[in-house]
Design a protein around this motif. Structure first.
Motif, PDB file in Angstrom:
ATOM      1  N   ARG A  28       0.830  -1.208   0.000  1.00 37.65           N
ATOM      2  CA  ARG A  28       0.000   0.000   0.000  1.00 37.65           C
ATOM      3  C   ARG A  28       0.867   1.263   0.000  1.00 37.65           C
ATOM      4  NH1 ARG A  28      -4.610   1.136   1.445  1.00 37.65           N
ATOM      5  NH2 ARG A  28      -3.907   2.418   3.201  1.00 37.65           N
ATOM      6  N   GLU A  29       1.930   1.249   0.785  1.00 34.19           N
ATOM      7  CA  GLU A  29       2.809   2.416   0.833  1.00 34.19           C
ATOM      8  C   GLU A  29       3.501   2.635  -0.510  1.00 34.19           C
ATOM      9  OE1 GLU A  29       3.075   4.776   3.227  1.00 34.19           O
ATOM     10  OE2 GLU A  29       1.341   3.655   3.978  1.00 34.19           O
ATOM     11  N   LYS A  32       0.847   4.120  -2.911  1.00 34.39           N
ATOM     12  CA  LYS A  32       0.513   5.510  -2.587  1.00 34.39           C
ATOM     13  C   LYS A  32       1.664   6.465  -2.912  1.00 34.39           C
ATOM     14  CE  LYS A  32      -0.990   4.904   1.671  1.00 34.39           C
ATOM     15  NZ  LYS A  32      -1.600   5.319   2.976  1.00 34.39           N
ATOM     16  N   LEU A  70      -3.995  11.438  -5.143  1.00 32.62           N
ATOM     17  CA  LEU A  70      -4.617  10.319  -4.439  1.00 32.62           C
ATOM     18  C   LEU A  70      -6.069  10.691  -4.149  1.00 32.62           C
ATOM     19  CD1 LEU A  70      -4.002   7.538  -3.058  1.00 32.62           C
ATOM     20  CD2 LEU A  70      -3.591   8.838  -0.956  1.00 32.62           C
ATOM     21  N   GLU A  72      -8.633   8.186  -3.651  1.00 33.87           N
ATOM     22  CA  GLU A  72      -9.282   7.192  -2.788  1.00 33.87           C
ATOM     23  C   GLU A  72      -8.212   6.326  -2.145  1.00 33.87           C
ATOM     24  OE1 GLU A  72     -12.387   3.391  -2.969  1.00 33.87           O
ATOM     25  OE2 GLU A  72     -12.471   4.916  -4.548  1.00 33.87           O
ATOM     26  N   ASP A  73      -8.361   6.112  -0.855  1.00 31.57           N
ATOM     27  CA  ASP A  73      -7.401   5.295  -0.112  1.00 31.57           C
ATOM     28  C   ASP A  73      -8.159   4.455   0.904  1.00 31.57           C
ATOM     29  OD1 ASP A  73      -5.316   4.182   1.270  1.00 31.57           O
ATOM     30  OD2 ASP A  73      -4.663   6.044   2.235  1.00 31.57           O
ATOM     31  N   SER A  74      -8.488   3.235   0.505  1.00 29.36           N
ATOM     32  CA  SER A  74      -9.137   2.291   1.403  1.00 29.36           C
ATOM     33  C   SER A  74      -8.245   1.054   1.504  1.00 29.36           C
ATOM     34  CB  SER A  74     -10.540   1.938   0.898  1.00 29.36           C
ATOM     35  OG  SER A  74     -10.498   1.444  -0.418  1.00 29.36           O
ATOM     36  N   ILE A  78      -6.916   1.622  -3.962  1.00 29.53           N
ATOM     37  CA  ILE A  78      -6.245   2.918  -3.996  1.00 29.53           C
ATOM     38  C   ILE A  78      -6.439   3.491  -5.395  1.00 29.53           C
ATOM     39  CG2 ILE A  78      -4.032   4.120  -3.825  1.00 29.53           C
ATOM     40  CD1 ILE A  78      -3.145   1.807  -1.934  1.00 29.53           C
ATOM     41  N   ILE A  80      -5.630   6.714  -8.035  1.00 30.40           N
ATOM     42  CA  ILE A  80      -4.755   7.855  -8.316  1.00 30.40           C
ATOM     43  C   ILE A  80      -5.143   8.456  -9.661  1.00 30.40           C
ATOM     44  CG2 ILE A  80      -2.381   8.611  -8.710  1.00 30.40           C
ATOM     45  CD1 ILE A  80      -1.470   6.266  -6.954  1.00 30.40           C
ATOM     46  N   ASP A  99      -6.505   2.615 -10.862  1.00 31.93           N
ATOM     47  CA  ASP A  99      -7.113   2.038  -9.666  1.00 31.93           C
ATOM     48  C   ASP A  99      -6.326   0.782  -9.307  1.00 31.93           C
ATOM     49  OD1 ASP A  99      -8.990   3.960 -10.223  1.00 31.93           O
ATOM     50  OD2 ASP A  99     -10.718   2.606 -10.158  1.00 31.93           O
TER      51      ASP A  99
END
Length: 308
Positions: A28-29, A32, A70, A72-74, A78, A80, A99
């Motif tokens: 995830r990191e 993002k 960014l 959406e971040d669930s 994610i 972008i 996505d």
């Protein structure tokens, strides 16, 4: 003895679960970190062909400024959105969207000639993997690819292979192939990220694929000063409501269709031209979400090729 065995088994499963969670957090990191402010260079060159008489096309080189936002971040999704910034900071073009979905068992696979088909995958097929879903500037589909993020020796990398339409740089200039098979290799760098590609240009007809040429691509995203992106950020604030509704409208279309084919033009207008005009009008007149979706659905329905 049995109690110790049970404790050992519980400990093993606990360690496995912790490692899996740590891996997911790393994934995830990494994803993002693709968001940000960039100077982008695009380099493409045809490399090989099985046809000795094939005439290689000129290399493509260009550059641009781009902001990747960014939106959406669930935990398992994610989103972008990329915007091209031109003429200093005074002209904005909504660019591609990506996505990222985790262990997603449904993808839209590109077939040919602006058509996609829904493919169901097993849980084993997608275990621990992320799907990168890439969308056109009007949020219609482009390609979707599955791969695993790997974090080894300080390197963070994701690889995949999938089919897609012709790249935008060639879609209006060439008709000698109709599918681009993309070998995608995305990895983080000290000052941004690199999107390296090993592509195959294919003619797909009558259930057979014919390779005409191979291509190497390098898209390098280098972080740059955020100060020159103020206009772009303000532009997105005015437009983001419309494009949120566009994403929702397209999601409804994807859910309803196992096979999706779009006309390239209606009334001599490309799909993105219609969407860009609606986005500007919506921002100017401050349309409601309901009005956005009504106008968007009308446009999509016009371009959607009805099943026969």
């Amino acid at each position: 003895m049995m109690k110790k065995l049970h404790l050992l088994i519980a400990l093993i499963f606990s360690v496995i679960s912790l490692n899996a969670q740590n891996k997911l957090d790393q994934d995830r990191e990494a994803i993002k970190s693709l968001a940000g402010f960039y100077k982008v260079t695009f380099n493409y060159a045809e490399t090989f062909s099985p046809d000795d008489d094939y005439k290689y096309h000129e290399r493509h080189r260009s550059s641009a400024k781009e902001i990747a936002i960014l939106v959406e971040d669930s935990p398992k999704k994610i989103v972008i959105q990329h915007l091209l910034v031109m003429r200093g900071d005074s002209m904005i073009i909504k660019h591609w969207r990506e996505d990222w979905t985790y262990e997603d068992q449904t993808i839209l696979a590109y077939d040919k000639d602006n058509a996609w088909k829904k493919v169901a995958l097993s849980a084993n097929d997608v275990k621990g993997k992320w799907t990168q879903k890439v969308f056109q500037v009007d949020d219609s589909p482009r390609y979707q690819a599955i791969g695993s993020w790997v974090h080894v020796d300080g390197r963070h990398q994701w690889q995949s292979n999938t089919d897609s339409p012709l790249p935008r740089r060639e879609s209006t200039e060439r008709n000698d192939y109709n599918v681009l098979n993309r070998g995608n290799n995305l990895y983080l760098t000290a000052n941004g990220w690199m999107f390296e590609q090993d592509n195959k240009k294919i003619v797909r007809a009558d259930g057979k694929d014919k390779l005409i040429a191979m291509e190497k691509g390098l898209e390098e995203f280098v972080k740059t000063d955020a100060k020159s992106f103020a206009y772009a950020q303000n532009w997105w604030k005015q437009q983001e409501g419309f494009w949120k509704d566009a994403r929702a409208s397209w999601d409804a279309v994807f859910a309803e269709n196992n096979y999706l084919k779009l006309n390239l033009k209606i009334d001599n207008k490309l799909l993105y031209e219609q969407f860009f005009a609606l986005g500007d009008q919506s921002a100017k007149e401050k349309w409601s979400s309901e009005k956005n979706k009504e106008a968007i659905k009308k446009v999509i329905d016009a371009y959607l090729v009805k099943a026969t």
